[in-house]
Design a protein around this motif. Structure first.
Motif, PDB file in Angstrom:
ATOM      1  N   ALA A 378       6.839  -4.502  19.491  1.00 47.79           N
ATOM      2  CA  ALA A 378       6.266  -4.697  18.454  1.00 47.79           C
ATOM      3  C   ALA A 378       6.072  -6.252  17.769  1.00 47.79           C
ATOM      4  O   ALA A 378       5.326  -6.024  17.138  1.00 47.79           O
ATOM      5  N   ALA A 379       7.649  -6.229  17.028  1.00 46.27           N
ATOM      6  CA  ALA A 379       7.840  -7.656  16.507  1.00 46.27           C
ATOM      7  C   ALA A 379       7.880  -8.668  17.762  1.00 46.27           C
ATOM      8  O   ALA A 379       7.755  -9.890  17.257  1.00 46.27           O
ATOM      9  N   ARG A 388       0.037 -17.314  18.609  1.00 43.65           N
ATOM     10  CA  ARG A 388      -1.581 -17.695  19.115  1.00 43.65           C
ATOM     11  C   ARG A 388      -2.413 -17.999  18.340  1.00 43.65           C
ATOM     12  O   ARG A 388      -3.881 -18.893  18.005  1.00 43.65           O
ATOM     13  N   ARG A 389      -2.809 -17.552  16.839  1.00 39.73           N
ATOM     14  CA  ARG A 389      -3.786 -16.913  15.865  1.00 39.73           C
ATOM     15  C   ARG A 389      -3.707 -17.472  14.738  1.00 39.73           C
ATOM     16  O   ARG A 389      -4.330 -17.639  13.866  1.00 39.73           O
ATOM     17  N   GLY A 390      -2.984 -18.172  14.062  1.00 36.15           N
ATOM     18  CA  GLY A 390      -1.912 -18.248  12.773  1.00 36.15           C
ATOM     19  C   GLY A 390      -2.202 -17.083  11.950  1.00 36.15           C
ATOM     20  O   GLY A 390      -2.211 -16.011  12.219  1.00 36.15           O
ATOM     21  N   ILE A 391      -3.017 -17.535  10.688  1.00 34.41           N
ATOM     22  CA  ILE A 391      -2.964 -16.946   9.636  1.00 34.41           C
ATOM     23  C   ILE A 391      -4.679 -16.005   9.962  1.00 34.41           C
ATOM     24  O   ILE A 391      -4.523 -14.764   8.840  1.00 34.41           O
ATOM     25  N   GLU A 392      -5.612 -15.565  11.151  1.00 34.68           N
ATOM     26  CA  GLU A 392      -6.063 -15.071  11.063  1.00 34.68           C
ATOM     27  C   GLU A 392      -5.455 -14.166  11.901  1.00 34.68           C
ATOM     28  O   GLU A 392      -6.071 -12.733  12.388  1.00 34.68           O
ATOM     29  N   ALA A 393      -3.903 -14.036  11.665  1.00 34.86           N
ATOM     30  CA  ALA A 393      -3.867 -13.128  12.949  1.00 34.86           C
ATOM     31  C   ALA A 393      -3.035 -11.389  12.693  1.00 34.86           C
ATOM     32  O   ALA A 393      -3.493 -11.314  11.664  1.00 34.86           O
ATOM     33  N   GLY A 401       0.437   0.092   9.458  1.00 35.51           N
ATOM     34  CA  GLY A 401      -0.234   0.045  11.172  1.00 35.51           C
ATOM     35  C   GLY A 401      -0.642  -1.032  11.511  1.00 35.51           C
ATOM     36  O   GLY A 401      -0.442  -2.302  11.292  1.00 35.51           O
ATOM     37  N   GLU A 402      -2.113  -1.625  12.241  1.00 39.18           N
ATOM     38  CA  GLU A 402      -2.483  -2.600  12.705  1.00 39.18           C
ATOM     39  C   GLU A 402      -3.219  -2.880  11.017  1.00 39.18           C
ATOM     40  O   GLU A 402      -4.298  -2.624  10.831  1.00 39.18           O
ATOM     41  N   VAL A 403      -2.961  -4.889  10.751  1.00 39.87           N
ATOM     42  CA  VAL A 403      -3.469  -5.284   9.250  1.00 39.87           C
ATOM     43  C   VAL A 403      -3.153  -6.485   9.425  1.00 39.87           C
ATOM     44  O   VAL A 403      -2.313  -7.048  10.259  1.00 39.87           O
ATOM     45  N   ALA A 405      -2.192 -10.346   9.481  1.00 36.06           N
ATOM     46  CA  ALA A 405      -0.962 -10.826   8.212  1.00 36.06           C
ATOM     47  C   ALA A 405      -1.022 -11.328   6.888  1.00 36.06           C
ATOM     48  O   ALA A 405       0.228 -11.196   5.808  1.00 36.06           O
ATOM     49  N   ASP A 406      -1.999 -12.142   5.938  1.00 41.80           N
ATOM     50  CA  ASP A 406      -2.159 -12.902   5.178  1.00 41.80           C
ATOM     51  C   ASP A 406      -2.387 -11.393   4.387  1.00 41.80           C
ATOM     52  O   ASP A 406      -1.609 -11.409   2.924  1.00 41.80           O
ATOM     53  N   GLU A 407      -3.202 -10.324   4.772  1.00 46.37           N
ATOM     54  CA  GLU A 407      -3.154  -8.873   3.346  1.00 46.37           C
ATOM     55  C   GLU A 407      -1.768  -8.272   3.712  1.00 46.37           C
ATOM     56  O   GLU A 407      -1.438  -8.522   2.612  1.00 46.37           O
ATOM     57  N   LEU A 408      -1.523  -8.355   4.673  1.00 47.34           N
ATOM     58  CA  LEU A 408       0.244  -8.013   4.817  1.00 47.34           C
ATOM     59  C   LEU A 408       1.312  -8.754   3.657  1.00 47.34           C
ATOM     60  O   LEU A 408       1.826  -7.899   2.781  1.00 47.34           O
ATOM     61  N   THR A 409       1.027 -10.004   3.597  1.00 45.13           N
ATOM     62  CA  THR A 409       1.510 -10.993   2.735  1.00 45.13           C
ATOM     63  C   THR A 409       1.204 -10.251   1.916  1.00 45.13           C
ATOM     64  O   THR A 409       2.255 -10.548   0.637  1.00 45.13           O
ATOM     65  N   LEU A 410       0.179 -10.817   0.816  1.00 50.15           N
ATOM     66  CA  LEU A 410       0.100 -10.536  -0.672  1.00 50.15           C
ATOM     67  C   LEU A 410       0.198  -8.636  -1.095  1.00 50.15           C
ATOM     68  O   LEU A 410       0.888  -8.597  -1.638  1.00 50.15           O
ATOM     69  N   ARG A 411      -0.253  -8.394  -0.435  1.00 51.11           N
ATOM     70  CA  ARG A 411      -0.252  -6.259  -0.415  1.00 51.11           C
ATOM     71  C   ARG A 411       1.326  -5.768  -0.560  1.00 51.11           C
ATOM     72  O   ARG A 411       1.883  -5.051  -1.233  1.00 51.11           O
ATOM     73  N   HIS A 412       2.398  -6.459   0.710  1.00 50.00           N
ATOM     74  CA  HIS A 412       3.269  -6.265   0.759  1.00 50.00           C
ATOM     75  C   HIS A 412       4.974  -7.289   0.463  1.00 50.00           C
ATOM     76  O   HIS A 412       5.700  -6.661   0.132  1.00 50.00           O
ATOM     77  N   LEU A 413       4.839  -7.864   1.376  1.00 47.89           N
ATOM     78  CA  LEU A 413       5.806  -8.638   1.422  1.00 47.89           C
ATOM     79  C   LEU A 413       5.886  -9.496   0.697  1.00 47.89           C
ATOM     80  O   LEU A 413       7.296 -10.256  -0.055  1.00 47.89           O
ATOM     81  N   LEU A 414       4.774 -10.304  -0.048  1.00 49.44           N
ATOM     82  CA  LEU A 414       5.055 -11.167  -1.635  1.00 49.44           C
ATOM     83  C   LEU A 414       5.974 -10.472  -2.476  1.00 49.44           C
ATOM     84  O   LEU A 414       6.926 -10.780  -3.257  1.00 49.44           O
ATOM     85  N   PRO A 415       5.247  -9.346  -2.853  1.00 48.04           N
ATOM     86  CA  PRO A 415       6.645  -8.173  -3.888  1.00 48.04           C
ATOM     87  C   PRO A 415       8.182  -8.253  -3.592  1.00 48.04           C
ATOM     88  O   PRO A 415       8.659  -8.631  -3.884  1.00 48.04           O
ATOM     89  N   LEU A 416       7.856  -8.178  -2.316  1.00 50.52           N
ATOM     90  CA  LEU A 416       9.454  -7.912  -1.633  1.00 50.52           C
ATOM     91  C   LEU A 416      10.137  -9.703  -1.368  1.00 50.52           C
ATOM     92  O   LEU A 416      11.304  -9.153  -2.351  1.00 50.52           O
TER      93      LEU A 416
END
Length: 494
Positions: A378-379, A388-393, A401-403, A405-416
């Motif tokens: 999966a990684a 392949r798709r950059g910021i729209e991936a 689940g499937e999300v 990448a920019d949404e995952l970054t805003l919601r989860h990874l930036l706070p981390l």
């Protein structure tokens, strides 16, 4: 650049001796991991930035020898192509406001290098793939005058036995399909490499963490959408580098022989796993041996250099590479994150590095690590899709689940990342400055790759052909690169 070598070809006896020395080095390294003290007085980070050189016409200029002579700074070195140079940043600690000092030092250094390059008739371009680079630029002398590069070229083609086929198709349908009779296309791939010094018992955690977030790094940091005039992957550097250094003929691929540029195939439990894989799976490309007796050095209580093992490790191009090194007689270990492209600006590079160091810290320290909840495949799929798709991936992430990448970054990874940088001791205003860039990049949906694509399409809509559009885009890119504002603020010419 990698360790220098003396020869460009090798005898069978040299290869046999080298294999024996590599195995001996590996045995000693295993003993060191359990008994030797590794240097870890301070948490140090490092950075390398690969750069391109262009002339006034924005075409690549094969002049790194004269440019480096003009710069006259040992921090700047040659790279594979004569239109490439590399800036090596001295290791430094992360806490407090040290990142701001690094940003200032980088700006001063690159400004000085640009002035000196101008005096030698060149300009510096900090970009993942130089968009004006074309096949005709490799029809004359292009390789830097360094025995290591000539030896690598000879070894890769001797192992392969035939020309290399480059085949990349972008999500928009454009395709590049061509044969290469040298490793010249590899020189197009210019990156930012981030180093993190770690303790031996923590190496696996940080390497696994780096692997897990490599896809996200590519999604938000992509900056290489064009190669040889074609709009390909948002981070075309990755498939290009993988293919341009592939030592395998098609039959060996069909047998499942591993490529020398690869993401990997499993999570690890020790740094030894990676060095042992390198020795077990990959034949030598540069079989140069030294006279060091690693067993005798080790048993005398000193740290052996393990030159053969380190040289071999330098010819297996993992996107997150294990590093064993010695400074002032003391050995240490590093994770070298090789994922990111160069550019677009210094502050973008700093923001990308802050995001990486922060998230890696929190994932490595987690009581329930992400790699225990996500398969390695999966990684790897995340990594490929984000290149392949950059910021729209879209990616897979445990709990989401499937999300996107920019949404995952805003919601989860930036706070981390913010929490992780705080754990490293980074000051709040520094965290706000760099993570704010990543946040705004995700909110606007614009990174280096998307800006390049939008700019070229806009120029083509105005009637320019592809070559003129690429030239016009690069001219505007360099103006904005020197202005220094982060890429999410760049406007597309209308």
């Amino acid at each position: 650049m990698g360790k220098d070598v003396a020869a460009t070809s090798y005898t069978r006896e040299q290869r046999q001796r080298y294999r024996e020395k590599v195995h001996q080095d590996l045995d000693v390294f295993e003993r060191m991991l359990t008994t030797h003290s590794f240097d870890f007085e301070r948490q140090l980070t490092g950075m390398e930035i690969e750069l391109n050189l262009v002339g006034d016409d924005l075409q690549p200029t094969m002049s790194n020898a004269s440019v480096l002579e003009s710069i006259a700074d040992e921090d700047y070195q040659t790279e594979l192509g004569q239109y490439n140079i590399e800036l090596n940043v001295s290791p430094r600690p992360m806490p407090g406001h040290s990142a701001l000092k690094l940003e200032e030092d980088l700006r001063d250094s690159l400004n000085r290098a640009e002035k000196k390059a101008n005096e030698a008739g060149a300009q510096i371009a900090m970009i993942g793939i130089l968009p004006t680079l074309m096949p005709e630029h490799f029809t004359t002398e292009w390789m830097s005058a360094n025995a290591r590069y000539a030896a690598l070229n000879e070894a890769i083609f001797s192992a392969r036995g035939e020309d290399i086929f480059i085949d990349i198709e972008g999500p928009g349908g454009e395709r590049l399909a061509m044969y290469a009779d040298s490793i010249a296309p590899e020189s197009a791939c210019t990156s930012v490499q981030l180093h993190l010094q770690v303790q031996p018992h923590r190496f696996a955690d940080f390497w696994n963490a780096a692997q897990a977030i490599s896809g996200i790094q590519m999604a938000i940091g992509a900056n290489s959408p064009y190669f040889f005039g074609k709009e390909l992957w948002h981070e075309s550097r990755v498939p290009l580098f993988e293919q341009a250094t592939d030592t395998r003929a098609i039959e060996l691929k069909n047998q499942g022989v591993r490529p020398r540029v690869w993401f990997g195939e499993r999570w690890i439990t020790s740094i030894f796993d990676l060095f042992e894989e390198n020795v077990r799976y990959f034949p030598a490309l540069l079989p140069e041996s030294t006279d060091e007796d690693p067993v005798a050095v080790f048993e005398a209580g000193d740290a052996p250099h393990l030159d053969e093992l380190r040289l071999h490790n330098g010819t297996v191009y993992r996107w997150n590479r294990p590093i064993y090194d010695i400074v002032d007689g003391k050995p240490h270990l590093r994770v070298e994150n090789r994922v990111l492209p160069a550019g677009p600006t210094i502050i973008d590079c700093m923001a990308n590095s802050a995001f990486y160091y922060g998230v890696a810290r929190m994932l490595a320290d987690s009581d329930r690590p992400v790699w225990t909840r996500m398969s390695f495949d999966a990684a790897a799929d995340n990594f490929s899709e984000c290149c392949r798709r950059g910021i729209e991936a879209k990616v897979y992430w445990p709990g989401f689940g499937e999300v996107r990448a920019d949404e995952l970054t805003l919601r989860h990874l930036l706070p981390l990342a913010n929490e992780g940088l705080a754990e490293w001791g980074v000051a709040q205003d520094v965290r706000d400055r760099y993570l704010g860039v990543i946040e705004d990049r995700c909110r606007t949906g614009q990174n280096g790759a998307s800006w390049q694509i939008d700019c070229v399409r806009s120029l083509e809509a105005q009637g320019k052909d592809r070559a003129s559009a690429l030239n016009g885009m690069l001219r505007r890119y360099l103006e904005l690169m020197h202005a220094g504002d982060p890429v999410h603020t760049w406007e597309v010419p209308s």
